[in-house]
Enzyme design. Structure first.
Site, PDB file in Angstrom:
ATOM      1  CE1 TYR A  99      -4.441  -0.926   0.053  1.00 16.39           C
ATOM      2  CE2 TYR A  99      -3.501  -2.814   1.201  1.00 16.39           C
ATOM      3  CZ  TYR A  99      -4.545  -2.231   0.509  1.00 16.39           C
ATOM      4  OH  TYR A  99      -5.699  -2.941   0.267  1.00 16.39           O
TER       5      TYR A  99
ATOM      6  CD  GLU B 196      -6.450  -5.712   1.813  1.00 19.34           C
ATOM      7  OE1 GLU B 196      -5.204  -5.685   1.953  1.00 19.34           O
ATOM      8  OE2 GLU B 196      -7.064  -4.987   0.996  1.00 19.34           O
TER       9      GLU B 196
ATOM     10  CB  SER C  21     -15.671 -20.015  -9.439  1.00 18.80           C
ATOM     11  OG  SER C  21     -15.924 -18.652  -9.688  1.00 18.80           O
TER      12      SER C  21
ATOM     13  CB  THR D  91     -17.083 -22.429 -12.397  1.00 23.07           C
ATOM     14  OG1 THR D  91     -16.921 -21.009 -12.482  1.00 23.07           O
ATOM     15  CG2 THR D  91     -16.568 -23.065 -13.673  1.00 23.07           C
ATOM     16  N   PRO D  92     -19.201 -21.260 -10.304  1.00 21.88           N
ATOM     17  CG  PRO D  92     -19.696 -18.987 -10.068  1.00 21.88           C
ATOM     18  CD  PRO D  92     -19.000 -19.965 -10.980  1.00 21.88           C
TER      19      PRO D  92
ATOM     20  CG  PHE E 176     -15.674 -14.525 -14.314  1.00 23.25           C
ATOM     21  CD1 PHE E 176     -15.682 -14.855 -12.970  1.00 23.25           C
ATOM     22  CD2 PHE E 176     -16.277 -15.396 -15.199  1.00 23.25           C
ATOM     23  CE1 PHE E 176     -16.269 -16.026 -12.514  1.00 23.25           C
ATOM     24  CE2 PHE E 176     -16.866 -16.577 -14.768  1.00 23.25           C
ATOM     25  CZ  PHE E 176     -16.865 -16.885 -13.413  1.00 23.25           C
TER      26      PHE E 176
END
Length: 400
Positions: free
Chosen positions: A94, A136, A208, A278-279, A392
Protein backbone atom coordinates in the site's frame (compact mmCIF):
# COMPACT_ATOMS: atom_id res chain seq x y z
CA UNK A 1 -10.21 14.42 7.01
CA UNK A 2 -10.99 18.10 7.53
CA UNK A 3 -13.88 19.82 5.77
CA UNK A 4 -11.36 21.77 3.71
CA UNK A 5 -9.65 18.57 2.57
CA UNK A 6 -12.97 17.00 1.60
CA UNK A 7 -13.81 20.10 -0.48
CA UNK A 8 -10.45 19.78 -2.21
CA UNK A 9 -11.19 16.16 -3.05
CA UNK A 10 -14.58 17.14 -4.48
CA UNK A 11 -12.90 19.82 -6.57
CA UNK A 12 -11.01 17.10 -8.43
CA UNK A 13 -14.16 15.19 -9.45
CA UNK A 14 -14.61 16.96 -12.84
CA UNK A 15 -10.95 16.29 -13.67
CA UNK A 16 -11.25 12.64 -12.63
CA UNK A 17 -14.27 12.26 -14.90
CA UNK A 18 -12.38 13.60 -17.91
CA UNK A 19 -8.81 12.51 -17.16
CA UNK A 20 -9.21 9.55 -14.82
CA UNK A 21 -8.04 6.98 -17.38
CA UNK A 22 -5.00 9.09 -18.25
CA UNK A 23 -4.16 9.23 -14.55
CA UNK A 24 -4.44 5.48 -13.97
CA UNK A 25 -2.53 4.61 -17.16
CA UNK A 26 0.29 6.89 -16.02
CA UNK A 27 0.15 5.46 -12.51
CA UNK A 28 0.54 1.83 -13.60
CA UNK A 29 3.30 2.68 -16.09
CA UNK A 30 5.17 4.58 -13.41
CA UNK A 31 4.73 1.94 -10.73
CA UNK A 32 5.80 -0.99 -12.90
CA UNK A 33 8.87 0.97 -14.05
CA UNK A 34 10.01 1.67 -10.49
CA UNK A 35 8.68 -1.55 -8.93
CA UNK A 36 8.74 -4.24 -11.63
CA UNK A 37 8.39 -6.96 -8.97
CA UNK A 38 4.71 -6.03 -8.77
CA UNK A 39 4.18 -7.55 -12.21
CA UNK A 40 4.13 -10.83 -10.29
CA UNK A 41 1.08 -9.59 -8.38
CA UNK A 42 -1.02 -7.73 -10.93
CA UNK A 43 -2.94 -9.35 -13.79
CA UNK A 44 -0.91 -8.17 -16.76
CA UNK A 45 -3.57 -9.38 -19.16
CA UNK A 46 -5.96 -6.82 -17.67
CA UNK A 47 -3.20 -4.24 -17.94
CA UNK A 48 -2.88 -4.97 -21.66
CA UNK A 49 -6.62 -4.76 -22.38
CA UNK A 50 -7.14 -1.67 -20.21
CA UNK A 51 -9.65 -3.22 -17.82
CA UNK A 52 -7.50 -2.64 -14.74
CA UNK A 53 -6.94 1.02 -15.58
CA UNK A 54 -10.69 1.49 -16.10
CA UNK A 55 -11.47 -0.27 -12.83
CA UNK A 56 -9.04 1.87 -10.84
CA UNK A 57 -10.28 5.08 -12.46
CA UNK A 58 -13.83 4.16 -11.49
CA UNK A 59 -12.77 3.33 -7.95
CA UNK A 60 -10.88 6.60 -7.47
CA UNK A 61 -13.85 8.57 -8.83
CA UNK A 62 -16.31 6.69 -6.61
CA UNK A 63 -14.17 7.38 -3.55
CA UNK A 64 -14.03 11.10 -4.41
CA UNK A 65 -17.78 11.27 -4.97
CA UNK A 66 -18.48 9.62 -1.61
CA UNK A 67 -15.73 11.31 0.39
CA UNK A 68 -18.31 12.68 2.85
CA UNK A 69 -19.50 9.16 3.65
CA UNK A 70 -17.09 6.49 2.35
CA UNK A 71 -18.95 3.90 4.42
CA UNK A 72 -21.38 3.67 1.48
CA UNK A 73 -18.61 1.86 -0.38
CA UNK A 74 -17.95 -0.75 2.32
CA UNK A 75 -19.45 -3.59 0.26
CA UNK A 76 -17.15 -2.77 -2.65
CA UNK A 77 -14.17 -2.41 -0.31
CA UNK A 78 -14.86 -5.82 1.22
CA UNK A 79 -14.99 -7.38 -2.26
CA UNK A 80 -11.67 -5.74 -3.14
CA UNK A 81 -10.25 -6.78 0.24
CA UNK A 82 -11.09 -10.42 -0.46
CA UNK A 83 -9.33 -10.16 -3.83
CA UNK A 84 -6.29 -8.59 -2.16
CA UNK A 85 -6.12 -11.33 0.46
CA UNK A 86 -6.26 -13.95 -2.30
CA UNK A 87 -3.21 -12.21 -3.79
CA UNK A 88 -1.39 -11.96 -0.45
CA UNK A 89 -1.24 -8.15 -0.58
CA UNK A 90 0.82 -6.62 2.25
CA UNK A 91 0.66 -3.22 4.04
CA UNK A 92 4.06 -2.38 2.53
CA UNK A 93 2.58 -2.63 -0.94
CA UNK A 94 0.00 0.00 0.00
CA UNK A 95 2.92 2.34 0.68
CA UNK A 96 4.30 1.66 -2.81
CA UNK A 97 0.92 2.23 -4.46
CA UNK A 98 0.38 5.43 -2.47
CA UNK A 99 3.75 6.83 -3.47
CA UNK A 100 3.14 6.31 -7.17
CA UNK A 101 -0.53 7.33 -7.11
CA UNK A 102 0.20 10.66 -5.45
CA UNK A 103 3.18 11.28 -7.74
CA UNK A 104 0.94 10.49 -10.74
CA UNK A 105 -1.67 13.00 -9.55
CA UNK A 106 1.05 15.67 -9.51
CA UNK A 107 2.43 14.69 -12.89
CA UNK A 108 -0.87 14.26 -14.75
CA UNK A 109 -2.89 17.10 -13.20
CA UNK A 110 0.13 19.44 -13.40
CA UNK A 111 -0.96 22.99 -12.44
CA UNK A 112 -4.33 21.71 -11.21
CA UNK A 113 -2.54 19.66 -8.54
CA UNK A 114 -2.29 22.43 -5.97
CA UNK A 115 -0.66 21.92 -2.58
CA UNK A 116 -4.14 21.73 -1.01
CA UNK A 117 -5.25 19.00 -3.44
CA UNK A 118 -2.08 16.94 -2.93
CA UNK A 119 -2.43 17.29 0.85
CA UNK A 120 -6.09 16.26 0.67
CA UNK A 121 -5.45 13.23 -1.54
CA UNK A 122 -2.54 12.18 0.66
CA UNK A 123 -4.84 12.15 3.67
CA UNK A 124 -7.65 10.48 1.70
CA UNK A 125 -5.37 7.72 0.43
CA UNK A 126 -3.87 7.09 3.87
CA UNK A 127 -7.33 6.76 5.40
CA UNK A 128 -8.49 4.43 2.62
CA UNK A 129 -5.32 2.33 2.92
CA UNK A 130 -5.88 2.04 6.67
CA UNK A 131 -9.45 0.81 6.07
CA UNK A 132 -8.29 -1.73 3.51
CA UNK A 133 -5.40 -2.99 5.64
CA UNK A 134 -7.80 -3.45 8.56
CA UNK A 135 -10.33 -5.35 6.42
CA UNK A 136 -7.61 -7.57 4.99
CA UNK A 137 -5.93 -8.29 8.32
CA UNK A 138 -9.24 -9.57 9.68
CA UNK A 139 -9.64 -11.80 6.62
CA UNK A 140 -6.08 -13.13 7.00
CA UNK A 141 -6.68 -13.91 10.65
CA UNK A 142 -10.02 -15.53 9.88
CA UNK A 143 -8.32 -17.80 7.36
CA UNK A 144 -5.73 -18.82 9.94
CA UNK A 145 -8.38 -19.75 12.52
CA UNK A 146 -9.98 -22.31 10.18
CA UNK A 147 -8.91 -25.93 10.35
CA UNK A 148 -6.30 -26.31 7.63
CA UNK A 149 -6.26 -22.57 6.97
CA UNK A 150 -3.17 -20.72 5.78
CA UNK A 151 -1.92 -17.29 4.74
CA UNK A 152 -0.11 -16.63 1.48
CA UNK A 153 0.71 -19.33 -1.04
CA UNK A 154 0.58 -23.11 -0.58
CA UNK A 155 1.74 -25.86 -2.94
CA UNK A 156 -0.94 -28.12 -4.41
CA UNK A 157 -0.62 -31.03 -6.83
CA UNK A 158 -2.94 -31.74 -9.75
CA UNK A 159 -4.41 -35.16 -8.98
CA UNK A 160 -6.95 -35.41 -11.80
CA UNK A 161 -7.99 -33.58 -14.97
CA UNK A 162 -11.47 -33.96 -16.51
CA UNK A 163 -12.75 -32.58 -19.83
CA UNK A 164 -16.08 -30.97 -18.98
CA UNK A 165 -16.93 -29.40 -22.36
CA UNK A 166 -15.27 -28.29 -25.57
CA UNK A 167 -13.40 -25.45 -23.82
CA UNK A 168 -13.46 -26.21 -20.07
CA UNK A 169 -11.40 -28.67 -18.05
CA UNK A 170 -11.72 -29.42 -14.34
CA UNK A 171 -8.53 -29.65 -12.29
CA UNK A 172 -8.55 -31.47 -8.96
CA UNK A 173 -5.97 -29.93 -6.62
CA UNK A 174 -4.66 -31.76 -3.55
CA UNK A 175 -2.37 -30.15 -0.95
CA UNK A 176 1.21 -31.23 -1.48
CA UNK A 177 1.80 -31.41 2.29
CA UNK A 178 -1.21 -33.80 2.65
CA UNK A 179 -2.54 -31.67 5.52
CA UNK A 180 -6.10 -30.40 6.02
CA UNK A 181 -7.60 -27.75 3.78
CA UNK A 182 -10.31 -25.34 5.00
CA UNK A 183 -13.93 -25.44 3.84
CA UNK A 184 -15.42 -22.61 1.81
CA UNK A 185 -18.78 -21.06 1.06
CA UNK A 186 -20.33 -22.27 -2.23
CA UNK A 187 -19.57 -19.62 -4.83
CA UNK A 188 -16.14 -18.55 -3.52
CA UNK A 189 -12.88 -18.77 -5.45
CA UNK A 190 -9.21 -19.55 -5.03
CA UNK A 191 -6.28 -17.80 -6.66
CA UNK A 192 -3.63 -19.81 -8.46
CA UNK A 193 -0.17 -18.49 -9.27
CA UNK A 194 1.80 -19.76 -12.25
CA UNK A 195 5.13 -18.75 -13.76
CA UNK A 196 4.66 -17.72 -17.40
CA UNK A 197 7.93 -18.28 -19.29
CA UNK A 198 7.00 -15.93 -22.16
CA UNK A 199 6.59 -13.07 -19.67
CA UNK A 200 9.39 -13.98 -17.30
CA UNK A 201 7.28 -13.55 -14.16
CA UNK A 202 4.45 -15.14 -12.23
CA UNK A 203 0.79 -14.41 -12.88
CA UNK A 204 -2.11 -14.89 -10.45
CA UNK A 205 -5.67 -15.66 -11.52
CA UNK A 206 -8.89 -16.23 -9.59
CA UNK A 207 -10.97 -19.34 -10.39
CA UNK A 208 -14.29 -20.22 -8.81
CA UNK A 209 -14.40 -23.45 -6.85
CA UNK A 210 -16.72 -25.59 -8.94
CA UNK A 211 -17.86 -28.27 -6.50
CA UNK A 212 -19.26 -28.67 -3.03
CA UNK A 213 -16.45 -28.74 -0.46
CA UNK A 214 -14.65 -32.10 -0.34
CA UNK A 215 -12.00 -32.38 2.42
CA UNK A 216 -9.42 -34.00 0.11
CA UNK A 217 -9.19 -31.49 -2.73
CA UNK A 218 -10.29 -28.27 -4.37
CA UNK A 219 -11.79 -28.37 -7.86
CA UNK A 220 -11.54 -25.53 -10.35
CA UNK A 221 -12.94 -25.66 -13.87
CA UNK A 222 -10.95 -23.52 -16.28
CA UNK A 223 -11.99 -22.20 -19.68
CA UNK A 224 -9.25 -22.09 -22.30
CA UNK A 225 -9.48 -18.49 -23.42
CA UNK A 226 -8.96 -18.17 -27.17
CA UNK A 227 -8.12 -14.67 -28.36
CA UNK A 228 -10.32 -12.82 -30.84
CA UNK A 229 -10.17 -9.46 -32.61
CA UNK A 230 -6.51 -8.79 -31.74
CA UNK A 231 -7.05 -9.84 -28.11
CA UNK A 232 -4.38 -12.43 -27.23
CA UNK A 233 -5.12 -15.89 -25.88
CA UNK A 234 -5.53 -16.14 -22.12
CA UNK A 235 -1.98 -16.39 -20.77
CA UNK A 236 -2.78 -18.33 -17.62
CA UNK A 237 -5.77 -20.37 -18.77
CA UNK A 238 -3.87 -21.71 -21.76
CA UNK A 239 -0.88 -22.53 -19.56
CA UNK A 240 -3.13 -24.37 -17.08
CA UNK A 241 -4.67 -26.39 -19.91
CA UNK A 242 -1.17 -27.63 -20.74
CA UNK A 243 -0.68 -28.97 -17.21
CA UNK A 244 -0.65 -32.71 -16.53
CA UNK A 245 -1.44 -34.86 -13.51
CA UNK A 246 1.32 -34.53 -10.94
CA UNK A 247 2.21 -30.93 -11.78
CA UNK A 248 2.51 -28.49 -8.91
CA UNK A 249 0.52 -25.28 -8.61
CA UNK A 250 0.52 -22.52 -6.00
CA UNK A 251 -2.82 -21.69 -4.39
CA UNK A 252 -4.14 -19.11 -1.92
CA UNK A 253 -6.89 -19.76 0.62
CA UNK A 254 -10.55 -19.54 -0.56
CA UNK A 255 -11.94 -16.00 -0.73
CA UNK A 256 -14.84 -14.02 -2.08
CA UNK A 257 -18.05 -12.26 -1.10
CA UNK A 258 -20.23 -13.96 -3.75
CA UNK A 259 -21.75 -17.05 -2.18
CA UNK A 260 -25.13 -18.51 -1.28
CA UNK A 261 -26.52 -19.27 2.15
CA UNK A 262 -27.57 -22.82 1.41
CA UNK A 263 -29.30 -23.31 4.77
CA UNK A 264 -31.62 -20.35 4.17
CA UNK A 265 -35.31 -20.92 3.42
CA UNK A 266 -35.13 -18.48 0.50
CA UNK A 267 -35.63 -19.90 -3.01
CA UNK A 268 -32.61 -19.51 -5.30
CA UNK A 269 -32.48 -18.37 -8.92
CA UNK A 270 -29.11 -18.93 -10.58
CA UNK A 271 -28.27 -17.15 -13.86
CA UNK A 272 -25.01 -17.97 -15.60
CA UNK A 273 -23.30 -17.57 -18.93
CA UNK A 274 -20.45 -19.68 -20.28
CA UNK A 275 -17.81 -20.33 -17.64
CA UNK A 276 -20.06 -18.51 -15.15
CA UNK A 277 -21.43 -22.02 -14.60
CA UNK A 278 -18.57 -22.78 -12.19
CA UNK A 279 -19.66 -21.09 -8.93
CA UNK A 280 -23.26 -22.06 -9.66
CA UNK A 281 -22.29 -25.74 -9.72
CA UNK A 282 -20.71 -25.35 -6.29
CA UNK A 283 -23.87 -23.68 -5.02
CA UNK A 284 -26.12 -26.34 -6.52
CA UNK A 285 -24.13 -29.27 -5.14
CA UNK A 286 -23.90 -27.69 -1.70
CA UNK A 287 -27.63 -27.00 -1.73
CA UNK A 288 -28.39 -30.56 -2.81
CA UNK A 289 -26.31 -31.91 0.08
CA UNK A 290 -28.03 -29.60 2.57
CA UNK A 291 -31.40 -31.31 2.17
CA UNK A 292 -33.27 -28.00 2.39
CA UNK A 293 -35.63 -28.77 -0.49
CA UNK A 294 -36.89 -25.27 -1.28
CA UNK A 295 -37.18 -24.09 -4.87
CA UNK A 296 -34.06 -23.65 -7.06
CA UNK A 297 -34.16 -22.45 -10.67
CA UNK A 298 -31.03 -22.40 -12.84
CA UNK A 299 -30.92 -20.50 -16.13
CA UNK A 300 -27.75 -21.02 -18.18
CA UNK A 301 -26.61 -19.76 -21.55
CA UNK A 302 -23.78 -20.91 -23.83
CA UNK A 303 -22.90 -21.38 -27.50
CA UNK A 304 -24.27 -24.89 -27.98
CA UNK A 305 -24.50 -28.31 -26.38
CA UNK A 306 -20.78 -29.00 -26.88
CA UNK A 307 -19.98 -25.95 -24.74
CA UNK A 308 -22.50 -26.80 -22.00
CA UNK A 309 -20.36 -27.58 -18.95
CA UNK A 310 -21.86 -29.89 -16.27
CA UNK A 311 -24.88 -30.58 -18.48
CA UNK A 312 -25.26 -34.23 -17.45
CA UNK A 313 -24.68 -33.48 -13.76
CA UNK A 314 -27.43 -30.88 -13.70
CA UNK A 315 -29.83 -33.11 -15.64
CA UNK A 316 -29.26 -35.95 -13.17
CA UNK A 317 -29.91 -33.67 -10.20
CA UNK A 318 -33.08 -32.40 -11.85
CA UNK A 319 -34.34 -35.93 -12.52
CA UNK A 320 -33.88 -36.90 -8.88
CA UNK A 321 -35.04 -33.69 -7.17
CA UNK A 322 -38.36 -31.97 -7.76
CA UNK A 323 -37.07 -28.79 -6.09
CA UNK A 324 -34.77 -28.08 -9.07
CA UNK A 325 -35.78 -26.61 -12.42
CA UNK A 326 -33.21 -25.78 -15.09
CA UNK A 327 -33.41 -23.97 -18.40
CA UNK A 328 -30.72 -23.50 -21.03
CA UNK A 329 -30.36 -21.06 -23.92
CA UNK A 330 -28.14 -22.21 -26.78
CA UNK A 331 -27.04 -19.68 -29.40
CA UNK A 332 -26.84 -22.59 -31.84
CA UNK A 333 -29.37 -25.46 -31.66
CA UNK A 334 -31.81 -27.40 -33.79
CA UNK A 335 -33.84 -28.46 -30.76
CA UNK A 336 -36.26 -26.26 -28.83
CA UNK A 337 -38.58 -27.36 -26.06
CA UNK A 338 -39.72 -26.36 -22.57
CA UNK A 339 -36.18 -26.63 -21.22
CA UNK A 340 -34.01 -25.73 -24.22
CA UNK A 341 -34.42 -22.35 -25.93
CA UNK A 342 -32.59 -20.90 -28.94
CA UNK A 343 -30.76 -17.62 -28.65
CA UNK A 344 -29.35 -15.66 -25.76
CA UNK A 345 -30.89 -15.72 -22.32
CA UNK A 346 -34.21 -13.90 -22.20
CA UNK A 347 -35.40 -13.68 -18.62
CA UNK A 348 -38.72 -12.12 -19.59
CA UNK A 349 -39.57 -15.35 -21.43
CA UNK A 350 -39.18 -17.19 -18.12
CA UNK A 351 -40.92 -14.62 -15.93
CA UNK A 352 -43.47 -17.10 -14.58
CA UNK A 353 -40.67 -19.52 -13.65
CA UNK A 354 -38.13 -17.15 -12.06
CA UNK A 355 -40.17 -14.46 -10.31
CA UNK A 356 -40.60 -16.15 -6.96
CA UNK A 357 -41.59 -14.51 -3.71
CA UNK A 358 -38.59 -14.13 -1.41
CA UNK A 359 -36.07 -15.51 -3.93
CA UNK A 360 -32.40 -14.56 -4.00
CA UNK A 361 -30.89 -14.09 -7.46
CA UNK A 362 -27.28 -14.92 -8.33
CA UNK A 363 -25.70 -13.83 -11.62
CA UNK A 364 -22.26 -14.83 -12.85
CA UNK A 365 -20.50 -13.95 -16.08
CA UNK A 366 -18.71 -11.09 -17.82
CA UNK A 367 -19.63 -7.45 -17.36
CA UNK A 368 -22.17 -7.10 -20.24
CA UNK A 369 -23.91 -10.34 -19.23
CA UNK A 370 -24.33 -9.21 -15.63
CA UNK A 371 -25.52 -5.74 -16.54
CA UNK A 372 -28.11 -7.05 -19.01
CA UNK A 373 -29.65 -9.59 -16.66
CA UNK A 374 -29.41 -7.39 -13.58
CA UNK A 375 -31.44 -4.76 -15.44
CA UNK A 376 -33.87 -7.43 -16.68
CA UNK A 377 -34.52 -8.56 -13.12
CA UNK A 378 -35.12 -4.97 -12.01
CA UNK A 379 -37.57 -4.52 -14.89
CA UNK A 380 -39.36 -7.69 -13.78
CA UNK A 381 -39.80 -6.22 -10.30
CA UNK A 382 -36.96 -7.86 -8.36
CA UNK A 383 -35.53 -5.65 -5.60
CA UNK A 384 -31.86 -4.67 -5.84
CA UNK A 385 -31.00 -6.12 -2.44
CA UNK A 386 -32.12 -9.56 -3.66
CA UNK A 387 -29.61 -9.62 -6.54
CA UNK A 388 -25.99 -10.74 -6.16
CA UNK A 389 -23.39 -10.97 -8.87
CA UNK A 390 -19.84 -12.12 -9.51
CA UNK A 391 -17.95 -10.32 -12.25
CA UNK A 392 -14.99 -12.15 -13.75
CA UNK A 393 -12.01 -9.79 -13.95
CA UNK A 394 -11.58 -6.34 -12.38
CA UNK A 395 -14.69 -4.88 -10.81
CA UNK A 396 -16.06 -2.47 -13.39
CA UNK A 397 -19.73 -2.53 -12.49
CA UNK A 398 -21.31 -0.13 -10.05
CA UNK A 399 -24.96 -1.07 -10.39
CA UNK A 400 -26.17 -1.70 -6.85
Amino acid sequence: MTSKQKRSIKDTIPTLKTNGIDLTKHFYKRMFFHNPELKNVFNMGNQANGKQQNALAGAVLAYAEHIENPGILIGTLETIGNKHVSLNITPEQYDIVGTHLLASIKEVLADKATDDIIEAWTQAYNELAAIMISIEEKLYQNNLTKKGGWKGWRAFTISSIVDESKEIKSFYLEPKDKKDIPPYFPGQYITVKIFIPSLGYEQPRQYSLSSVFIPNYYRISVKKEIGMDRIPDGMVSNHIHEKVIGDEIWVSSPSGTFYADIVSDDPLVLISGGVGVTPMMSILEAYSNSGMGNNVVWVHGCKNEEFHTFKSEVELLQQNNDWLSSFVFYEETEIENEVVRKGRIDLSALEAKIIINGAKYYICGPEPFIKAHYNSLITLGVSRDSIFYEEFGPQLLQIN
